[in-house]
Write a protein that holds these residues in place. Structure first.
Motif, PDB file in Angstrom:
ATOM      1  N   PHE A  94       0.841  -1.200   0.000  1.00  0.00           N
ATOM      2  CA  PHE A  94       0.000   0.000   0.000  1.00  0.00           C
ATOM      3  C   PHE A  94       0.878   1.252   0.000  1.00  0.00           C
ATOM      4  CE2 PHE A  94      -2.120  -3.452   2.259  1.00  0.00           C
ATOM      5  CZ  PHE A  94      -3.305  -3.565   1.553  1.00  0.00           C
ATOM      6  N   PRO A  95       1.418   1.622  -1.151  1.00  0.00           N
ATOM      7  CA  PRO A  95       2.308   2.777  -1.214  1.00  0.00           C
ATOM      8  C   PRO A  95       1.596   4.062  -0.769  1.00  0.00           C
ATOM      9  CG  PRO A  95       1.778   1.961  -3.422  1.00  0.00           C
ATOM     10  CD  PRO A  95       1.257   0.964  -2.459  1.00  0.00           C
ATOM     11  N   THR A  96       2.346   4.910  -0.112  1.00  0.00           N
ATOM     12  CA  THR A  96       1.907   6.218   0.451  1.00  0.00           C
ATOM     13  C   THR A  96       1.095   6.088   1.735  1.00  0.00           C
ATOM     14  OG1 THR A  96      -0.236   6.622  -0.660  1.00  0.00           O
ATOM     15  CG2 THR A  96       1.773   7.101  -1.934  1.00  0.00           C
ATOM     16  N   ILE A  97       0.776   4.856   2.144  1.00  0.00           N
ATOM     17  CA  ILE A  97       0.011   4.685   3.389  1.00  0.00           C
ATOM     18  C   ILE A  97       1.008   4.559   4.541  1.00  0.00           C
ATOM     19  CG2 ILE A  97      -1.741   3.359   4.621  1.00  0.00           C
ATOM     20  CD1 ILE A  97      -2.702   4.706   1.987  1.00  0.00           C
ATOM     21  N   GLY A  98       1.103   5.610   5.361  1.00  0.00           N
ATOM     22  CA  GLY A  98       2.010   5.590   6.494  1.00  0.00           C
ATOM     23  C   GLY A  98       1.321   5.110   7.749  1.00  0.00           C
ATOM     24  N   SER A  99       2.070   5.085   8.851  1.00  0.00           N
ATOM     25  CA  SER A  99       1.519   4.564  10.111  1.00  0.00           C
ATOM     26  C   SER A  99       0.393   5.448  10.646  1.00  0.00           C
ATOM     27  CB  SER A  99       2.632   4.430  11.151  1.00  0.00           C
ATOM     28  OG  SER A  99       3.291   5.665  11.322  1.00  0.00           O
ATOM     29  N   LYS A 100       0.469   6.779  10.390  1.00  0.00           N
ATOM     30  CA  LYS A 100      -0.581   7.690  10.879  1.00  0.00           C
ATOM     31  C   LYS A 100      -1.914   7.362  10.209  1.00  0.00           C
ATOM     32  CE  LYS A 100      -1.776  12.585  11.241  1.00  0.00           C
ATOM     33  NZ  LYS A 100      -1.369  13.994  10.923  1.00  0.00           N
ATOM     34  N   THR A 101      -1.906   7.249   8.845  1.00  0.00           N
ATOM     35  CA  THR A 101      -3.144   6.938   8.104  1.00  0.00           C
ATOM     36  C   THR A 101      -3.655   5.552   8.485  1.00  0.00           C
ATOM     37  OG1 THR A 101      -2.351   8.271   6.257  1.00  0.00           O
ATOM     38  CG2 THR A 101      -4.164   6.759   5.795  1.00  0.00           C
ATOM     39  N   ALA A 102      -2.737   4.604   8.617  1.00  0.00           N
ATOM     40  CA  ALA A 102      -3.137   3.235   8.976  1.00  0.00           C
ATOM     41  C   ALA A 102      -3.817   3.220  10.338  1.00  0.00           C
ATOM     42  CB  ALA A 102      -1.918   2.323   8.979  1.00  0.00           C
ATOM     43  N   GLU A 149     -15.349  -5.828   2.638  1.00  0.00           N
ATOM     44  CA  GLU A 149     -16.803  -5.853   2.447  1.00  0.00           C
ATOM     45  C   GLU A 149     -17.294  -4.617   1.715  1.00  0.00           C
ATOM     46  OE1 GLU A 149     -18.574  -6.346   6.267  1.00  0.00           O
ATOM     47  OE2 GLU A 149     -17.813  -8.382   6.522  1.00  0.00           O
ATOM     48  N   ASN A 150     -16.671  -3.460   1.989  1.00  0.00           N
ATOM     49  CA  ASN A 150     -17.141  -2.213   1.375  1.00  0.00           C
ATOM     50  C   ASN A 150     -15.986  -1.221   1.301  1.00  0.00           C
ATOM     51  OD1 ASN A 150     -18.548  -0.047   0.393  1.00  0.00           O
ATOM     52  ND2 ASN A 150     -19.719   0.344   2.259  1.00  0.00           N
ATOM     53  N   THR A 151     -15.223  -1.299   0.240  1.00  0.00           N
ATOM     54  CA  THR A 151     -14.055  -0.412   0.112  1.00  0.00           C
ATOM     55  C   THR A 151     -14.463   1.046  -0.078  1.00  0.00           C
ATOM     56  OG1 THR A 151     -13.989  -0.930  -2.257  1.00  0.00           O
ATOM     57  CG2 THR A 151     -12.531  -2.198  -0.805  1.00  0.00           C
ATOM     58  N   LEU A 152     -15.711   1.283  -0.541  1.00  0.00           N
ATOM     59  CA  LEU A 152     -16.170   2.668  -0.740  1.00  0.00           C
ATOM     60  C   LEU A 152     -16.210   3.455   0.572  1.00  0.00           C
ATOM     61  CD1 LEU A 152     -19.090   2.091  -3.291  1.00  0.00           C
ATOM     62  CD2 LEU A 152     -16.841   3.076  -3.767  1.00  0.00           C
ATOM     63  N   GLU A 153     -16.381   2.741   1.686  1.00  0.00           N
ATOM     64  CA  GLU A 153     -16.477   3.407   2.989  1.00  0.00           C
ATOM     65  C   GLU A 153     -15.160   4.076   3.389  1.00  0.00           C
ATOM     66  OE1 GLU A 153     -18.093   2.459   7.517  1.00  0.00           O
ATOM     67  OE2 GLU A 153     -18.296   0.970   5.918  1.00  0.00           O
ATOM     68  N   LEU A 154     -14.034   3.634   2.790  1.00  0.00           N
ATOM     69  CA  LEU A 154     -12.732   4.238   3.100  1.00  0.00           C
ATOM     70  C   LEU A 154     -12.738   5.739   2.843  1.00  0.00           C
ATOM     71  CD1 LEU A 154     -10.331   1.557   1.533  1.00  0.00           C
ATOM     72  CD2 LEU A 154     -10.396   2.203   3.954  1.00  0.00           C
ATOM     73  N   LYS A 155     -13.487   6.152   1.801  1.00  0.00           N
ATOM     74  CA  LYS A 155     -13.524   7.570   1.435  1.00  0.00           C
ATOM     75  C   LYS A 155     -14.274   8.424   2.452  1.00  0.00           C
ATOM     76  CE  LYS A 155     -13.127   6.607  -3.519  1.00  0.00           C
ATOM     77  NZ  LYS A 155     -13.725   6.749  -4.851  1.00  0.00           N
ATOM     78  N   LYS A 156     -15.016   7.772   3.331  1.00  0.00           N
ATOM     79  CA  LYS A 156     -15.792   8.505   4.342  1.00  0.00           C
ATOM     80  C   LYS A 156     -15.011   8.734   5.629  1.00  0.00           C
ATOM     81  CE  LYS A 156     -20.112   6.436   2.665  1.00  0.00           C
ATOM     82  NZ  LYS A 156     -21.267   5.569   3.024  1.00  0.00           N
ATOM     83  N   ILE A 157     -13.840   8.098   5.723  1.00  0.00           N
ATOM     84  CA  ILE A 157     -13.079   8.181   6.976  1.00  0.00           C
ATOM     85  C   ILE A 157     -12.327   9.510   7.022  1.00  0.00           C
ATOM     86  CG2 ILE A 157     -11.249   7.115   8.363  1.00  0.00           C
ATOM     87  CD1 ILE A 157     -11.899   4.461   6.988  1.00  0.00           C
ATOM     88  N   PRO A 158     -12.576  10.335   8.041  1.00  0.00           N
ATOM     89  CA  PRO A 158     -11.857  11.610   8.176  1.00  0.00           C
ATOM     90  C   PRO A 158     -10.350  11.358   8.308  1.00  0.00           C
ATOM     91  CG  PRO A 158     -13.732  11.524   9.680  1.00  0.00           C
ATOM     92  CD  PRO A 158     -13.568  10.145   9.115  1.00  0.00           C
ATOM     93  N   GLY A 159      -9.556  12.090   7.543  1.00  0.00           N
ATOM     94  CA  GLY A 159      -8.104  11.939   7.609  1.00  0.00           C
ATOM     95  C   GLY A 159      -7.534  11.028   6.544  1.00  0.00           C
ATOM     96  N   THR A 215      -7.332  10.512   2.558  1.00  0.00           N
ATOM     97  CA  THR A 215      -7.602  11.209   1.300  1.00  0.00           C
ATOM     98  C   THR A 215      -8.220  10.270   0.277  1.00  0.00           C
ATOM     99  OG1 THR A 215      -5.459  10.699   0.303  1.00  0.00           O
ATOM    100  CG2 THR A 215      -5.562  12.668   1.724  1.00  0.00           C
ATOM    101  N   THR A 216      -8.843  10.853  -0.726  1.00  0.00           N
ATOM    102  CA  THR A 216      -9.435  10.056  -1.804  1.00  0.00           C
ATOM    103  C   THR A 216      -8.370   9.229  -2.510  1.00  0.00           C
ATOM    104  OG1 THR A 216     -11.146  11.721  -2.148  1.00  0.00           O
ATOM    105  CG2 THR A 216     -10.768  10.163  -3.959  1.00  0.00           C
ATOM    106  N   LYS A 217      -7.187   9.835  -2.720  1.00  0.00           N
ATOM    107  CA  LYS A 217      -6.095   9.123  -3.378  1.00  0.00           C
ATOM    108  C   LYS A 217      -5.672   7.902  -2.568  1.00  0.00           C
ATOM    109  CE  LYS A 217      -1.420   9.774  -5.183  1.00  0.00           C
ATOM    110  NZ  LYS A 217      -0.269  10.700  -5.339  1.00  0.00           N
ATOM    111  N   GLN A 218      -5.557   8.063  -1.241  1.00  0.00           N
ATOM    112  CA  GLN A 218      -5.166   6.937  -0.377  1.00  0.00           C
ATOM    113  C   GLN A 218      -6.235   5.852  -0.378  1.00  0.00           C
ATOM    114  OE1 GLN A 218      -4.514   9.310   3.164  1.00  0.00           O
ATOM    115  NE2 GLN A 218      -2.273   9.051   3.008  1.00  0.00           N
ATOM    116  N   ALA A 219      -7.497   6.267  -0.343  1.00  0.00           N
ATOM    117  CA  ALA A 219      -8.595   5.293  -0.375  1.00  0.00           C
ATOM    118  C   ALA A 219      -8.564   4.495  -1.676  1.00  0.00           C
ATOM    119  CB  ALA A 219      -9.934   6.009  -0.221  1.00  0.00           C
ATOM    120  N   ASN A 220      -8.286   5.194  -2.781  1.00  0.00           N
ATOM    121  CA  ASN A 220      -8.236   4.514  -4.085  1.00  0.00           C
ATOM    122  C   ASN A 220      -7.071   3.520  -4.154  1.00  0.00           C
ATOM    123  OD1 ASN A 220     -10.473   5.847  -5.057  1.00  0.00           O
ATOM    124  ND2 ASN A 220      -9.297   7.497  -6.039  1.00  0.00           N
ATOM    125  N   ILE A 221      -5.920   3.911  -3.553  1.00  0.00           N
ATOM    126  CA  ILE A 221      -4.751   3.014  -3.543  1.00  0.00           C
ATOM    127  C   ILE A 221      -5.073   1.738  -2.782  1.00  0.00           C
ATOM    128  CG2 ILE A 221      -2.438   2.722  -2.539  1.00  0.00           C
ATOM    129  CD1 ILE A 221      -1.935   5.693  -3.298  1.00  0.00           C
TER     130      ILE A 221
END
Length: 719
Positions: free
Chosen positions: A91-99, A116-126, A128-134
């Motif tokens: 998971f490139p660009t995903i650091g320990s803070k985001t994780a 189960e629902n990868t779309l929900e990643l985009k709803k998590i505060p903190g 980014t859309t780019k990180q959710a897509n990765i």
């Protein structure tokens, strides 16, 4: 014993082109304990937990290691494992803070809830859309990869093939290939047809699709040509073969299938003949090469005469008229064929040719080659010149089924001398042709009366009978003193009408033995007597027979001779399949292993059987060197008290015991008898039935159907 282990990939120690790996693996329950694992392991990713199914084996270099048969990724469970997982290279660009933000959001079952629902990643505060897509993209790829691994495991498909595919394609491309046309891989990679067919059916494809039946037609046509030796077949023959393999196929359906396969150019239809494309092109490649070399060079005749005089003085040898003619022709002719029976000095001429060519063409790179390791070794021994197998010359890679030297990367050698050409098939000579763009001179040596190649083509005979090229026949016998019975017999066999009395000969002993038991006991007693006389020099004596099966076939002869010459009596032995090997057994290597300096046809003696640290049996076999055989090499060897005539082609023994019985009638042909008896240098012992021998001598082999002669003539006229 099959076991399961869990752990993490830590280091890739070795990786081959086809995805075979040796890796350092950290066990889950003991983070300080590392073991080596091996197998087709491209699916393994760092920092992921895997469950591996396989067994522990012992390797001389790596010690105890685990041979992987199946692998399964295990999802991380604790939040600490999830943190490590999400911050891995997957998971490139995903650091320990985001994780940590993601873990805090889900609290429990993090990975399963993301899946189960990868779309929900985009709803998590903190996040980014780019990180959710990765993260989403990575999970999609891994999910598809897991599905692919699981399907291959469930269906019992080859992980080797899957690893090979992963070296070339991404997961989506692999799915597209396997669900549409996996057979096209046959034209690119060294994957057996039956393996590809099993994969095709496992992915729930139509067993009667045009693709499957069409490629089966290609496969069956190729099998037909390689078993018959022909380079083409007829429509009726191919239709019959297909109907024998697939019941209820109508003629109309077969014609539709053949139309499809014709369109993708793997079968070629020409003049009512059907060719496998690569066999068709092999004849064109050969004809093009030979015709391009069919020219002569001018050279000072007096100078050649002086050089020949110097050579004969140096070698203390006197060349006869045809030998002298052959040596001179090798200088003038850029393509030359030299033929001759046993004892006519073919290798003596080769030695002379090389010595003269080195003086005439000082800047040239001359190479000698032969179709088998045994023939190349014999050529080296007799001429003192370096000689290679054709496969080694072209640097064949068995893993990829590719030759390093080819039309895009030609050989640097400009003078090539090939020995034992009767054994070379059409496809192999075509490979030489493709790699020989720099070639200025080619010399072929052989005996057209011997058995032709195992695979398709009748190269030497076709080249001679085309009547286009310079062919010199050596006829005067030099091998042994004049009047040698073996040589007289070989020349009698060559004649149109065979006339020769086998009885009361000095170098030939014929023993009539009617029944199988008498043949076995006669062979056994003679073999034992000769061994005692030769102080057990196994290389001085060889039993040969035409067939493996039957009451006096090679398999039975080997078992009988092993038990007579080397009975168990409590000594060490090992059972491999249905075969038993003991210390002091005579064995033959069946596979080229140039890295160990042993080749197909080499004969050795088992000198020890010992246990490795894992209690697996190791065989020590003495050839010119001593080679250790672990269990991965067990099937490289067979007992060699008795061998087939084909296996001994290109070899010679002082004493040959040839078993010839009516039970071999299907194999008894003139060229087989000729090849068998000419393996004997000093003494030939025939044991069996004289009427079987006479039947074979008078049974001319079926002429192979090839079109090389006409292609050569067409190319020649075209020039």
């Amino acid at each position: 014993m099959v076991e399961k282990i869990r752990g993490y990939l830590k280091l890739i120690v070795f990786e081959s082109k086809n995805g075979y790996r040796i890796c350092k693996f950290q066990l889950e329950k003991d983070k300080t304990h590392f073991i080596f694992i091996k197998g087709f392991l491209l699916a393994l990713q760092p920092d992921q937990l895997y469950e591996l199914t396989g067994e522990f084996v012992y390797h001389d270099r790596y010690g105890e290691n685990f041979e992987v048969k199946e692998l399964q990724q295990i999802a991380p469970r604790s939040n600490d494992e999830v943190l490590k997982y999400l911050t891995s290279s997957l998971f490139p660009t995903i650091g320990s803070k985001t994780a940590q933000i993601i873990i805090d959001y889900y609290q429990t079952d993090v990975i399963s809830r993301i899946k189960e629902n990868t779309l929900e990643l985009k709803k998590i505060p903190g996040v980014t859309t780019k990180q959710a897509n990765i993260i989403t993209k990575s999970f999609q790829v891994m999910s598809r990869d897991d599905e692919l691994n699981h399907q291959f495991n469930q269906e019992g498909l080859s992980l080797q093939v899957l690893s090979l595919l992963k070296t070339k394609y991404n997961v989506d491309q692999i799915y597209a290939l396997l669900t549409k046309d996996p057979y096209s891989l046959l034209l690119k990679d060294n994957i057996p047809f039956k393996t590809i067919d099993k994969i095709y059916l496992a992915f729930k494809q139509d067993p009667f699709s045009n693709i499957r039946i069409g490629y089966y037609a290609w496969y069956l046509a190729k099998e037909f040509c390689n078993s018959s030796g022909d380079t083409y077949l007829t429509l009726q023959e191919l239709t019959t073969i297909l109907q024998n393999n697939f019941t209820n196929l109508t003629k109309e359906f077969i014609l539709a299938v053949l139309k499809y396969i014709k369109e993708i150019n793997v079968l070629i239809f020409k003049n009512e003949k059907i060719y496998v494309a690569e066999i068709y092109h092999s004849e064109l490649n050969i004809a093009t090469m030979l015709n391009s070399l069919n020219s002569t060079d001018q050279y000072d005749e007096k100078r050649i005469g002086d050089q020949l005089e110097d050579l004969t003085a140096k070698k203390q040898i006197s060349y006869n008229k045809n030998q002298t003619k052959a040596i001179k022709a090798a200088i003038y002719s850029n393509f030359l064929v030299i033929i001759g029976g046993p004892g006519t000095g073919k290798t003596t001429v080769v030695d002379g040719i090389v010595n003269i060519l080195k003086k005439v063409y000082k800047q040239s790179k001359i190479v000698l080659a032969a179709p088998t390791g045994k023939a190349a070794k014999r050529l080296r021994e007799k001429t003192g010149q370096k000689a290679l197998t054709i496969h080694k010359l072209l640097k064949y890679d068995a893993i990829t089924n590719q030759f390093f030297y080819n039309e895009n990367n030609p050989l640097e050698n400009d003078i090539l001398i090939l020995d034992e050409v009767s054994m070379v098939d059409s496809l192999l000579l075509s490979q030489i042709a493709k790699a020989s763009l720099n070639l200025r001179k080619l010399i072929l040596i052989g005996d057209p009366n011997q058995l032709p190649s195992v695979a398709c083509g009748d190269i030497l005979r076709d080249i001679i009978q085309s009547d286009v090229f310079n062919v010199i026949k050596l006829e005067e016998v030099y091998r042994q003193e004049a009047g040698n019975d073996i040589l007289e017999l070989s020349y009698a066999i060559e004649q149109e009408h065979f006339e020769y009395n086998l009885l009361n000969k000095k170098d030939i002993t014929f023993t009539e033995a009617i029944d199988s038991h008498l043949i076995l006991t006669t062979v056994g007693d003679l073999y034992q007597k000769l061994c005692e006389e030769k102080a057990e020099d196994y290389n001085a004596i060889q039993v040969i027979a035409p067939m493996y099966n039957g009451p006096v076939g090679i398999n039975m002869l080997n078992t009988y001779l092993q038990n007579k010459m080397n009975p168990a009596y409590g000594q060490k032995e090992i059972k491999i399949g249905h075969r038993i090997f003991r210390i002091n057994d005579k064995v033959m290597q069946l596979k080229n292993r140039p890295e160990l300096e042993i080749y197909n046809g080499d004969v050795g003696i088992i000198i020890d059987i010992k246990k490795d640290k894992n209690f697996n049996d190791i065989l020590l076999i003495r050839y010119d060197n001593i080679v250790e055989y672990n269990k991965e090499m067990y099937y490289d060897i067979a007992l060699a008290y008795a061998c087939s005539v084909h296996k001994l082609q290109g070899s010679e023994y002082d004493n040959i015991i040839f078993v010839i019985a009516k039970s071999f009638w299907i194999m008894l042909k003139r060229n087989l008898i000729y090849t068998a008896i000419t393996r004997a240098k000093r003494n030939l012992y025939l044991i069996g039935q004289q009427n079987a021998f006479l039947y074979g001598v008078n049974n001319l082999p079926k002429k192979r159907r090839t079109t090389l002669q006409e292609v050569i003539r067409d190319e020649c006229l075209g020039d």
